[in-house]
Design an enzyme around this catalytic site. Sequence first.
Site, PDB file in Angstrom:
ATOM      1  N   HIS A  86      39.613  20.982  59.601  1.00 61.44           N
ATOM      2  CA  HIS A  86      39.839  19.218  59.939  1.00 61.44           C
ATOM      3  C   HIS A  86      39.094  18.793  58.437  1.00 61.44           C
ATOM      4  CE1 HIS A  86      35.633  18.163  61.279  1.00 61.44           C
ATOM      5  NE2 HIS A  86      35.763  18.545  61.847  1.00 61.44           N
ATOM      6  N   ASP A  88      38.508  15.768  57.562  1.00 60.08           N
ATOM      7  CA  ASP A  88      37.576  14.477  57.336  1.00 60.08           C
ATOM      8  C   ASP A  88      36.038  14.889  57.149  1.00 60.08           C
ATOM      9  OD1 ASP A  88      38.486  15.162  59.873  1.00 60.08           O
ATOM     10  OD2 ASP A  88      38.353  13.625  60.567  1.00 60.08           O
ATOM     11  N   GLU A 153      40.162  15.185  62.588  1.00 57.94           N
ATOM     12  CA  GLU A 153      38.979  15.185  64.020  1.00 57.94           C
ATOM     13  C   GLU A 153      38.056  14.497  64.171  1.00 57.94           C
ATOM     14  OE1 GLU A 153      35.879  17.874  66.150  1.00 57.94           O
ATOM     15  OE2 GLU A 153      35.866  16.620  63.829  1.00 57.94           O
ATOM     16  N   GLU A 154      37.327  14.138  63.504  1.00 58.56           N
ATOM     17  CA  GLU A 154      36.183  12.881  63.263  1.00 58.56           C
ATOM     18  C   GLU A 154      36.364  11.288  64.105  1.00 58.56           C
ATOM     19  OE1 GLU A 154      32.923  14.381  63.467  1.00 58.56           O
ATOM     20  OE2 GLU A 154      33.581  15.638  62.038  1.00 58.56           O
ATOM     21  N   HIS A 213      16.890 -19.995  74.511  1.00 56.18           N
ATOM     22  CA  HIS A 213      15.077 -20.265  74.081  1.00 56.18           C
ATOM     23  C   HIS A 213      14.733 -19.565  74.701  1.00 56.18           C
ATOM     24  CE1 HIS A 213      11.280 -21.612  72.954  1.00 56.18           C
ATOM     25  NE2 HIS A 213      11.212 -22.550  71.832  1.00 56.18           N
ATOM     26  N   SER A 399      32.261  19.696  70.593  1.00 59.37           N
ATOM     27  CA  SER A 399      33.478  19.381  71.147  1.00 59.37           C
ATOM     28  C   SER A 399      34.681  19.462  69.871  1.00 59.37           C
ATOM     29  CB  SER A 399      33.637  17.442  71.420  1.00 59.37           C
ATOM     30  OG  SER A 399      32.544  17.537  72.394  1.00 59.37           O
ATOM     31  N   HIS A 427      26.553  15.567  60.481  1.00 59.11           N
ATOM     32  CA  HIS A 427      26.557  14.519  61.131  1.00 59.11           C
ATOM     33  C   HIS A 427      25.483  13.460  60.402  1.00 59.11           C
ATOM     34  CE1 HIS A 427      29.695  15.271  64.456  1.00 59.11           C
ATOM     35  NE2 HIS A 427      30.218  15.329  63.181  1.00 59.11           N
TER      36      HIS A 427
END
Length: 456
Positions: A86, A88, A153-154, A213, A399, A427
């Site tokens: 991938h 991306d 993919e992401e 409040h 995954s 990530h």
Amino acid sequence: MEDVQAYIESNKENFKAELFELLRIPSISTSSAHRQEVRKAANFLFEQLESLNLDQVTLFETDGNPIVYGELTTNPSKPTVLVYGHYDVQPPDPEALWETPPFEPTVRNGDIYARGASDDKGQSFTHLKALESYIRSGTDFPVNIKFIYEGEEEIGSPHLVPFIEEHRELLACDMVLISDTAMFAEDTPSITYGLRGLTYMEVEVTGPNRDLHSGVYGGAVENPAIALSNMIAQLIDEEGRIAIPGFYDNVKPLTDKEREAYKKLPFDEKEYKEELGLKALDGEKGYSTLERASARPTLDVNGLWSGYQGEGAKTVLPSKAAAKISMRLVPDQDPKKIARLFNDHIKSIAPETVTVEVTEHHGGHPSITDLSFYGLKAAAKAFEEVYAKEPLFTREGGSIPIVADFQRVLGAQSILMGFGLNSDAIHSPNEKFALKDFYRGIQTSAKFFEVLPEYG
Ligand code: BES
Ligand code: ZN
């Protein structure tokens, strides 16, 4: 074969420069503002495949990001390998924590720092460069090869799944080769034979019709943040098990053989804790850390918000609270069924003082590659030749949902030949990929294609 490895040796600088070109493109699939950049990365790969004179090189348009394809048929009696990758990447946030800008690849201490360096531009580029090394060194390519690169993919591959269903013949193959996982440790090659699946839900709890409040209404009106916290707390029991009725129904237990294999992995729990800055670990009772993080299902809160988040103290009883909750799944759990069970259960434990809305995000099936599959043996041989070490066979907690779809739609097993490391910070800020593993990846891929015909 000498020629191929010699070609790799003398072209390392070129390979690096080309990878850097790809890494400079901010192909962030979660961001609609980056649509054109995502397309640029697709075009880059398209041109790479074209420059190798492959057949059927196509940039397939979808309702989302393009799918790039190309193939080389050498001899129909030889195995056909479908390489998947991938192009991306995840957003670079929080950007301020990067030591060098995420889309300006930089080498420090032998590591390439850039978003996508490991996940998955650097890793997936290895196979393309391996094929190039055969072609440009004038060596016959030993098998048939097809490339498919996606740009979603992401975000759960929403357009790749229908694409493979519609292009079964084009994609027909004997196996899928993917480098989008990690080695067990540095200089410890590993072949991943199991990946977890995913169900990802969002829960929104609403109490009063507006923020109130907290002095005037607190005590009379249920606080949705507290209601949601209570609900989340009930999702995991004291044994660390997920308390959703039916959740474990389809979980295949780990075999004794597998558990024995887990015990033999060179894992240092103390080091693991230290690296993460933790005093203690947590999880389901009765399972080891590695088992819990890769072969058992889990539930996590990925995001949680409600009420006032700004500076100082604002007294408020919020109208809403929300959470993003993911569950990692193992064979034979079904992501849709788990989504249904979650939805029913979370609503059943909500107090009558609030309303609950549940939405489902993308997910995917878990997968397991049959350990007796001949492709794995060829991959093991290739690793052994390049890393001078027999690879370990491991399961991983992350995954890659398309792996299960390749199995279901094409009947093809996947070889997960990871060259990354868990410490690559995918990530996260400062993602990296060891330059030496980029090169060894190209060498291993080339070796794999060389030895594959001997196995299948
Ligand atoms: N490369 C990862 C998957 C991965 C990471 C596998 C570490 C094994 C070890 C992939 O790009 C990824 O992040 N996948 C997502 C899938 C989701 C978006 C459907 C994940 O695991 O969260
Ligand atoms: Zn990835």
